[in-house]
Scaffold this motif. Structure first.
Motif, short mmCIF file in Angstrom:
data_model
loop_
_atom_site.label_atom_id
_atom_site.label_comp_id
_atom_site.label_asym_id
_atom_site.label_seq_id
_atom_site.Cartn_x
_atom_site.Cartn_y
_atom_site.Cartn_z
N GLU A 101 0.81 -1.12 -0.03
CA GLU A 101 -0.14 -0.06 0.07
C GLU A 101 1.09 1.17 -0.12
O GLU A 101 2.14 1.34 0.38
N HIS A 102 0.34 2.31 -0.48
CA HIS A 102 0.99 3.72 -0.31
C HIS A 102 1.03 4.05 1.05
O HIS A 102 0.35 3.54 2.05
N PRO A 103 2.15 4.82 1.44
CA PRO A 103 2.52 5.20 2.89
C PRO A 103 1.02 5.74 3.41
O PRO A 103 1.14 5.66 4.73
N SER A 104 0.28 6.51 2.87
CA SER A 104 -0.85 7.09 3.44
C SER A 104 -1.70 5.92 3.97
O SER A 104 -2.55 5.99 4.98
N VAL A 105 -1.56 4.77 3.48
CA VAL A 105 -2.34 3.53 4.11
C VAL A 105 -1.55 2.68 5.22
O VAL A 105 -2.25 2.41 6.04
N ARG A 106 -0.23 2.71 4.72
CA ARG A 106 0.56 1.94 5.75
C ARG A 106 0.53 2.64 6.96
O ARG A 106 0.93 2.26 7.93
N SER A 107 0.31 3.84 6.96
CA SER A 107 0.32 4.60 8.36
C SER A 107 -0.90 4.25 9.15
O SER A 107 -0.87 4.62 10.15
N ARG A 108 -1.79 3.46 8.84
CA ARG A 108 -2.57 2.80 9.39
C ARG A 108 -3.92 3.71 9.94
O ARG A 108 -4.60 3.42 10.76
N GLY A 109 -4.05 5.00 9.50
CA GLY A 109 -5.12 5.77 9.60
C GLY A 109 -5.06 5.94 11.29
O GLY A 109 -4.37 6.24 11.91
N ARG A 110 -6.42 5.70 11.65
CA ARG A 110 -6.85 5.92 13.07
C ARG A 110 -6.86 4.54 13.98
O ARG A 110 -7.69 4.26 14.88
#
Ligand code: PMP
Length: 386
Positions: A101-110
């Motif tokens: 996944e893109h880093p913005s998804v890999r950052s796992r949101g909330r």
């Protein structure tokens, strides 16, 4: 300056003339879209027309489109345990992501750290469906996030099949469709996605605007930004009318030209790969045996480092990129290629060539000429150093 050829469309696309015209026209609007007077209503009208057009891009209902500052924010908004389906209130207990996944998804949101698991992919970069099935058995109410097409390799996931598996187990599916939207079919119902993220600047709209699109019965109970109730209270803040209007115009243009552009780009990309393979037989094209976007090619030549190659291409008038993130001129190891089991040294050489709707045969010739110059000189340098 000598003429340049742009081959970095997966990073961002040039603004389409239709989008530019819509942005300029909207900048002349005075009103706040929340105001009831005529000026406010004109701004509201521009936003709602764009919402219809973005909804049409993915076959969704306009009321289920939430404008955000881009796909990064759309992904953050989507990745929350507080998702309700059909009015049932129950927190999502696990987030499963593909390893590419893109880093913005890999950052796992909330989601809290302990509740997230990465799912492996095959050597061709496709989600391992056995891994998905066994992961789903470890959760009661999972959220699964799988991208439609990868930004580095262009590999397209079998989202409809993934959706079926996810839905058999009470799961919700989020799809980051940023690289697919406007390039391949992105119909939300055909894909079977519950939540879909898209970004304006990849399809010829302005940067800094995107959308999260929901299936009708999916509700996000905890907005990321609270305040004045804009965007049906899912994303507060006075709307960026000009960017939204530009996004809407780009969505219409991208949708109208999609099939013809895809055929043309695929033909150019295939020529480019065939000629690169002919001149540099040791070149490796990643994900070549999987379904791929028509515009993307990620290529490595053993012994060559991407950061050196990209600078050399730039000096030769070409904008290409490394697939992976680049900071301070040094290309970081690609988590995508690592997940595909690619050797670290080979991965360090990965150069991404991505095409778009204005790419011409002559651009491809320019690239191939530069390729021969750059790669042969770098290979000589490598041989001398060895
Ligand atoms: N997901 C993918 C697959 C992307 O390629 C990008 C942009 N690089 C994003 C999300 C983030 O989009 P935005 O730039 O609109 O925040």
């Amino acid at each position: 300056m000598a003429e340049r050829a742009y081959f970095d469309w997966n990073a961002t696309a040039p603004l389409r003339p239709e989008a530019k015209a819509a942005v300029v026209a909207s900048l002349a609007l005075t009103g706040n879209a929340s105001s009831v007077h005529a000026e406010g209503r004109a701004a509201r009208q521009a936003i709602e027309a764009a919402r219809q057009n973005v909804a049409a891009l993915v076959g969704a209902e306009a009321k289920n489109v939430t404008f955000t500052s881009g796909a990064t924010e759309a992904n953050m908004l989507a990745l929350t345990p507080s998702l309700e389906v059909g009015g049932r209130k129950a927190l999502r207990d696990k987030l499963f992501l593909s390893a590419i996944e893109h880093p913005s998804v890999r950052s796992r949101g909330r989601f809290p750290a302990g509740s997230v698991e990465e799912l492996k992919v095959t050597n061709e970069g496709l989600l391992d469906l056995h891994a998905l099935r066994s992961a789903l058995a470890r959760a009661e109410r999972p959220l699964v996030s799988v991208m439609l097409a990868n930004n580095e390799t262009g590999v397209i996931q079998p989202i409809a099949e993934i959706a079926q598996i996810v839905h058999e187990t009470n799961g919700i599916l989020h799809v980051d469709a940023v690289q697919g939207a406007g390039r391949i079919d992105c119909d939300i119902a055909t894909l079977g996605a519950d939540l879909l993220s898209v970004s304006s600047h990849k399809l010829g709209g302005p940067q800094g605007i995107g959308a999260l699109i929901r299936r009708g019965d999916v509700h996000i109970a905890d907005p990321l930004i609270r305040g004045g109730g804009q965007e049906r209270s899912l994303r507060a803040g006075t709307e960026n009318v000009a960017a939204i209007a530009g996004f809407g115009a780009a969505a219409v243009a991208a949708n109208a030209a999609r099939q013809a552009d895809a055929l043309r780009m695929a033909a150019l990309r295939d020529t480019l790969e065939a000629r690169i393979k002919a001149s540099t037989p040791q070149a490796v094209v990643f994900g070549a045996n999987a379904p791929r976007l028509p515009n993307t090619s990620l290529i490595s030549v053993p012994g060559i480092k991407a950061e050196t190659a990209i600078i050399a291409f730039d000096l030769n008038g070409l904008a290409v990129s490394s697939g992976a993130a680049c900071s301070s001129g040094r290309v970081q190891a690609s988590h995508v290629l690592a997940a595909m089991g690619v050797d670290t040294d080979l991965a360090r050489g990965a150069v991404r060539i991505s095409l778009g709707w204005t790419t011409t045969e002559s651009d491809v010739e320019t690239l191939l000429t530069a390729w021969n110059t750059v790669i042969s000189s770098l290979l000589k340098r490598h041989a001398n150093a060895a």
